[in-house]
Design a protein around this motif. Structure first.
Motif, short mmCIF file in Angstrom:
data_model
loop_
_atom_site.label_atom_id
_atom_site.label_comp_id
_atom_site.label_asym_id
_atom_site.label_seq_id
_atom_site.Cartn_x
_atom_site.Cartn_y
_atom_site.Cartn_z
N THR A 7 0.87 -1.15 -0.08
CA THR A 7 0.08 0.15 0.07
C THR A 7 0.85 1.20 0.00
OG1 THR A 7 -1.59 -1.17 1.06
CG2 THR A 7 -1.77 1.30 1.41
N LYS A 8 1.81 1.25 0.85
CA LYS A 8 2.64 2.24 0.75
C LYS A 8 3.60 2.62 -0.31
CE LYS A 8 3.55 2.41 6.01
NZ LYS A 8 4.58 2.28 6.96
N GLN A 9 3.93 1.51 -1.09
CA GLN A 9 4.58 1.58 -2.40
C GLN A 9 3.54 2.18 -3.35
OE1 GLN A 9 7.74 1.52 -3.13
NE2 GLN A 9 8.52 0.72 -1.13
N CYS A 46 -1.42 5.39 7.01
CA CYS A 46 0.13 5.12 6.81
C CYS A 46 0.90 6.20 6.89
CB CYS A 46 0.12 4.73 5.14
SG CYS A 46 -0.74 3.14 4.97
N PHE A 47 0.41 7.43 6.64
CA PHE A 47 1.39 8.67 6.66
C PHE A 47 0.68 9.83 7.16
CE2 PHE A 47 2.43 6.17 2.73
CZ PHE A 47 3.86 5.62 3.36
N ASP A 49 1.37 13.00 6.41
CA ASP A 49 1.20 13.93 5.35
C ASP A 49 2.36 13.51 4.15
OD1 ASP A 49 3.74 14.78 5.90
OD2 ASP A 49 3.20 16.41 7.07
N LYS A 50 2.14 14.31 3.07
CA LYS A 50 2.84 13.99 1.95
C LYS A 50 4.37 13.91 2.23
CE LYS A 50 2.53 18.66 -0.09
NZ LYS A 50 2.09 19.31 -0.96
N TYR A 51 4.63 14.68 3.13
CA TYR A 51 6.30 14.43 3.26
C TYR A 51 6.69 13.60 4.15
CZ TYR A 51 5.54 19.50 1.72
OH TYR A 51 5.15 20.52 0.96
N ASP A 52 5.83 13.01 4.96
CA ASP A 52 5.97 11.78 5.77
C ASP A 52 6.06 10.86 4.73
OD1 ASP A 52 6.21 10.19 8.00
OD2 ASP A 52 4.20 9.41 8.09
N LEU A 53 5.41 10.96 3.74
CA LEU A 53 5.42 9.41 2.68
C LEU A 53 6.68 9.68 1.78
CD1 LEU A 53 4.47 7.75 0.50
CD2 LEU A 53 3.23 9.50 -0.61
N VAL A 54 7.19 10.96 1.80
CA VAL A 54 8.66 11.23 0.91
C VAL A 54 9.60 10.37 1.91
CG1 VAL A 54 10.27 12.81 0.37
CG2 VAL A 54 7.94 13.10 -0.51
N ASN A 55 9.55 10.81 3.16
CA ASN A 55 10.58 10.75 4.20
C ASN A 55 10.56 9.18 4.47
OD1 ASN A 55 11.34 13.15 4.43
ND2 ASN A 55 10.10 13.74 6.26
N TRP A 56 9.20 8.50 4.24
CA TRP A 56 9.18 6.79 4.54
C TRP A 56 10.14 6.33 3.44
CZ3 TRP A 56 7.53 3.30 1.17
CH2 TRP A 56 7.50 1.92 1.75
N HIS A 57 9.92 6.74 2.16
CA HIS A 57 10.48 6.15 0.95
C HIS A 57 12.05 6.38 1.04
CE1 HIS A 57 10.84 4.33 -2.93
NE2 HIS A 57 11.38 5.62 -3.44
N PHE A 58 12.40 7.73 1.64
CA PHE A 58 13.81 7.89 1.70
C PHE A 58 14.47 6.90 2.98
CE2 PHE A 58 17.39 10.03 3.97
CZ PHE A 58 18.10 10.35 2.99
N GLU A 59 13.65 6.34 3.76
CA GLU A 59 14.03 5.53 4.86
C GLU A 59 14.58 4.16 4.34
OE1 GLU A 59 11.45 5.13 8.18
OE2 GLU A 59 11.49 7.22 8.57
N ARG A 60 13.64 3.73 3.14
CA ARG A 60 14.02 2.58 2.46
C ARG A 60 15.59 2.69 1.72
NH1 ARG A 60 10.31 2.70 4.79
NH2 ARG A 60 11.61 1.89 6.33
#
Length: 185
Positions: A7-9, A46-47, A49-60
């Motif tokens: 879902t996050k992806q 999951c997140f 906000d949109k920045y949390d989504l960006v930062n989650w992807h950066f964590e990968r």
């Protein structure tokens, strides 16, 4: 039923598609949700906000690259992995590094690498950072992030290996002594 990671992806894929057309700061959660085919409620489960989504992807990215320095990668290898990952997701990271929001990727990347390098140095020296080392590390991390963001925004004109080499060359001598010998355990 789709798992949380998938879902996050999907949200990442939707955001990446939207970033190809407009800046991150102009994209709304509503647009991300519509593009992903998911609900707003699912997004906010999951997140934040949109920045949390960006930062989650950066964590990968972090998990596969610089957080592996001294574990399974050397300093050079970790930096090369980081830049390869960013280059492979050029649209996403070029747009993400454009944002100037207080939750931006630049701010998040800084916090991640500052904390990471601080932990390595404190573990190696068995004491908290002294004021001089903290100053040098802060300056190096800010410069490193700035150059990474600039590289991402200008179409990644240097190969990942060259970026890694340049960042290692930019290490102030006291930090080089503390970080350059990171070896896989």
């Amino acid at each position: 039923m789709e798992n949380n990671e998938n879902t996050k992806q999907r949200f990442v894929a939707a955001l990446t598609a939207l970033m190809a057309a407009k800046p991150l700061d102009k994209i709304t959660v509503k647009e991300i949700v519509e593009k992903s085919g998911k609900t707003r409620q699912t997004f906010y489960r999951c997140f934040q906000d949109k920045y949390d989504l960006v930062n989650w992807h950066f964590e990968r990215l972090a998990e596969k690259s610089f957080l592996q320095m001294g574990v399974r990668l050397t300093l050079r290898e970790g930096l090369e992995e980081k830049f390869r990952f960013i280059k492979n997701e050029q649209v996403f990271f070029a747009a993400a590094f454009q944002s100037e929001d207080y939750n931006s990727l630049v701010a998040y990347d800084y916090e991640c690498i500052m904390r990471f390098y601080t932990n390595i140095i404190e573990k190696k020296t068995k004491r908290p950072l002294d004021a001089d080392t903290r100053f040098l590390l802060d300056m190096y991390c800010r410069g490193s992030i700035s150059m990474t963001a600039q590289w991402a925004r200008r179409n990644m004109d240097l190969p990942p290996e060259k970026m890694a080499d340049l960042l290692i060359q930019a290490l102030p001598e006291p930090l080089e002594e503390l970080l350059s010998d990171l070896q896989p355990q």
